[in-house]
Enzyme design. Structure first.
Site, mmCIF file in Angstrom:
data_model
loop_
_atom_site.group_PDB
_atom_site.id
_atom_site.type_symbol
_atom_site.label_atom_id
_atom_site.label_comp_id
_atom_site.label_asym_id
_atom_site.label_seq_id
_atom_site.Cartn_x
_atom_site.Cartn_y
_atom_site.Cartn_z
ATOM 1 C CD GLN A 177 57.451 0.238 77.577
ATOM 2 O OE1 GLN A 177 58.614 0.626 77.526
ATOM 3 N NE2 GLN A 177 57.138 -1.048 77.614
ATOM 4 C CG ASP B 191 49.860 1.099 80.331
ATOM 5 O OD1 ASP B 191 50.812 0.940 81.137
ATOM 6 O OD2 ASP B 191 49.666 0.362 79.346
ATOM 7 C CG HIS C 123 50.838 -3.632 76.052
ATOM 8 N ND1 HIS C 123 50.180 -4.708 76.612
ATOM 9 C CD2 HIS C 123 52.111 -4.036 75.839
ATOM 10 C CE1 HIS C 123 51.029 -5.711 76.738
ATOM 11 N NE2 HIS C 123 52.209 -5.338 76.268
ATOM 12 C CB CYS D 151 51.524 -6.918 73.478
ATOM 13 S SG CYS D 151 52.162 -8.525 73.921
#
Lengths: 423, 172
Positions: free
Chosen positions: A220, A217, A140, A381
């Site tokens: 999600q 990250d 992202h 994104c």
């Protein structure tokens, strides 16, 4: 908070059985009762933001009505109470990712800020010109741009690990991208576009073998997988509240205690200091060191309630339910002529990205919207990933715990309408 | 739902979307600009040849985008040939008014030209799609004004659409 949390958990647990009762869970989400353009809402955009159960909404309202004040400063009852609720939320976040200590949990305003915090603080403290940061092709923008900013300011080198054509990420790709100069691997735990679940433990093993730290990250992944940062072994883990059925304007950064202790502050202000004089300021210990200013108090408390809610429904049960709906969706969409699924990695969760021959994703999404079906269309994104896949955009239907086979059926029916219009 | 969608995706739009006119760069344009919509990733290049009297002799485009943005660019190239820069500007104003449901402004545009753009007026029921319809026009304006690039997000004037108000054409 104890009575709040106790009650909401007990309420939700009332419906818990060995199998996931999706109808009962759906009843917790007031927005799912509404219609859009004369059709029942079919919400397939949870990867962008999840809807909120009334347990979260009620708890936040109750805090404002009964327990609200600024935290960490007041000596009066309400401030003590708000502080206790806020710190309880931190403990809930700790439990959610199984961190060793709640000192390892920093509240931020979102996942993006959590990553920026690492880039700014760890970057400033530990990375110098020529040091390499490795990301992957499926990141992202929020896990690309902070490193580019650091490249500008500190002269780090940004390296990119490749993905496979089906969207899979193989550990070998990291082996190829990593070098003795690599100091940090900043990589997604799950793709927001493709649903690919990355092999986090293997990534950590490879990075650590090369002396590099790992930031995952998890924006999600946190809501779909049962994340255990100790088992994964990562050094940092970032996720956001609004994708785990909590409010927005709250995020979490997990950081290993020794790293957080050694890192310089991120922003300066109140809350993050021990003693301030014009000559010199000493900083508070983590996590306070990274929480300058009045924090997002009620969003943090709301997040805690959302995490309780997920626990009470059973994260494993939710994951099994979503996997079942995902498989059904892959199968139904896979049978549509001139529709191509984008992202078919063996390990994937809760995201159905696709393109139709000859019809632009925005036109698809507009027609679906008129049937009450909310999907996302665009580059999500992740423009570098789009370039890698040779696509300008995709349509993305993404699932949440409230998603059902009927939602998939409605999506497929609305896609028939697209074909009717565009031929 | 049916009527809104039928009005948006009229046969003319679908046809221009599939088979855009004047597609591809001009050999020796006097002006060109690149436009993009960062929200959706749509990209367009507009090429224009303006003669010494300020008349648009030729105009073309290339790019990728949704049916609305491609059809709008295609119709724009058809209608602009032979127009003066001032006429083009007036037409753009009328077109913007048409797309946003505010039909004032654009004094000086000929009725006939405005009518040729009318098939795109269905977009006013879809506030988030107005920028798709106006991207080509903003890019043309940038080309004529000698700005090489334009984004639907960087130029206040390029916004085209008022922010969709809650409930507006979302509730029925």
């Amino acid at each position: 908070m104890n009575e709040l949390a106790g009650r909401t958990a007990a309420e939700a647990r009332g419906g818990a059985s060995r199998t996931f009762d999706v109808a009962r869970a759906r009843a917790d989400f007031p927005i799912l009762k509404r219609e859009v353009h004369g059709h029942p809402l079919v919400y397939l955009d949870s990867a962008a933001s999840a809807q909120k159960p009334r347990q979260v909404l009620d708890a936040m309202r109750e805090v404002y009505e009964t327990s609200y004040a600024n935290v960490h400063r007041g000596v009066y009852y309400l401030s003590e109470r708000a502080t206790a609720l806020y710190e309880e939320a931190r403990e809930k976040a700790r439990r959610f990712v199984n961190a060793r200590s709640r000192h390892e949990i920093v509240f931020t305003k979102g996942g993006t800020e959590a990553i920026n915090l690492v880039a700014a603080s760890y970057g400033r403290g530990f990375l110098k010109a020529g040091d390499e940061v490795v990301v992957s092709e499926l990141e992202h923008h929020s896990n690309i741009v902070p490193w580019q900013i650091l490249r500008e300011s500190a002269g780090i080198v940004l390296k990119v690990a490749r993905i496979e054509d089906d969207g899979d990420f193989r550990p070998e790709a990291l082996e190829r991208a990593i070098t003795p100069r690599t100091r940090l691997v900043a990589i997604s735990h799950m793709s927001n576009v493709l649903g690919t679940v990355l092999p986090a433990k293997e990534i950590v093993a490879i990075a650590h073998a090369h002396g590099a730290k790992v930031l995952l990250d998890g924006c999600q992944a946190a809501v779909h997988l049962s994340v255990d940062v100790q088992e994964i072994g990562c050094d940092f883990y970032a996720f956001t509240g609004h994708k785990v059925y909590g409010p927005n304007a709250i995020g979490v950064l997990y950081g290993r205690e020794d790293l957080l202790a050694a890192m310089p502050p991120y922003q300066g202000g109140g809350e993050m200091i021990k003693l301030v004089t014009f000559e010199k300021t000493t900083f508070a210990d983590p996590p306070a060191k990274f929480e300058a200013g009045t924090p997002p108090i009620v969003p943090a408390i709301g997040l805690g309630v959302a995490l309780d809610y997920l626990e009470s429904l059973g994260r494993e049960r939710i994951a099994r339910h979503e996997a079942e709906v995902l498989a059904y969706g892959m199968e139904r969409l896979g049978r549509i002529n001139r529709l191509r699924l984008v992202g078919t990695a063996p390990s994937k969760a809760s995201v159905l990205s696709f393109v139709l021959d000859e019809v632009h994703p925005h036109d698809v999404a507009t027609v679906l919207d008129r049937a009450g079906v909310a999907v996302r269309a665009g580059h999500h994104c992740a423009q570098p990933l789009m370039q890698r896949l040779g696509l300008a955009a995709t349509v993305r239907a993404s699932l949440g715990l409230y998603s059902t086979r009927s939602d998939i059926d409605a999506l497929v029916a609305a896609l028939d309408r697209v074909k009717e219009i565009f031929g | 739902m049916t009527d809104d969608l039928r009005e948006l995706y009229q046969e003319v739009i679908l046809e221009h979307g599939r088979h855009p006119r004047n597609f591809g760069p001009l050999d020796h344009p006097t002006h060109a600009a690149h436009g993009h919509n960062p929200l959706c990733g749509d990209q367009i290049d507009v090429f224009v040849t303006v003669d010494e009297a300020g008349v648009i002799r030729d105009v073309s485009f290339r790019g990728r985008g949704c049916a609305i943005s491609v059809a709008s660019a295609s119709l724009m190239t058809e209608v602009l040939r032979g127009k003066t820069e001032a006429e083009a500007r007036a037409l753009f104003e009328s077109f913007q008014g048409m797309c946003t449901g505010r039909e004032e402004g654009g004094m000086g545009a000929s009725e006939e030209d405005v009518e040729r753009l009318r098939p795109l007026s269905g977009v006013r029921q879809f506030p988030v799609r107005v920028k798709c319809a106006t991207l080509a026009w903003h890019t043309l304006k940038a080309a004529i004004e000698g700005r090489g690039e334009v984004s639907t997000e960087e130029d206040e004037d390029a916004a085209g659409a008022p922010a969709p108000t809650p409930g507006q054409s979302h509730d029925e």
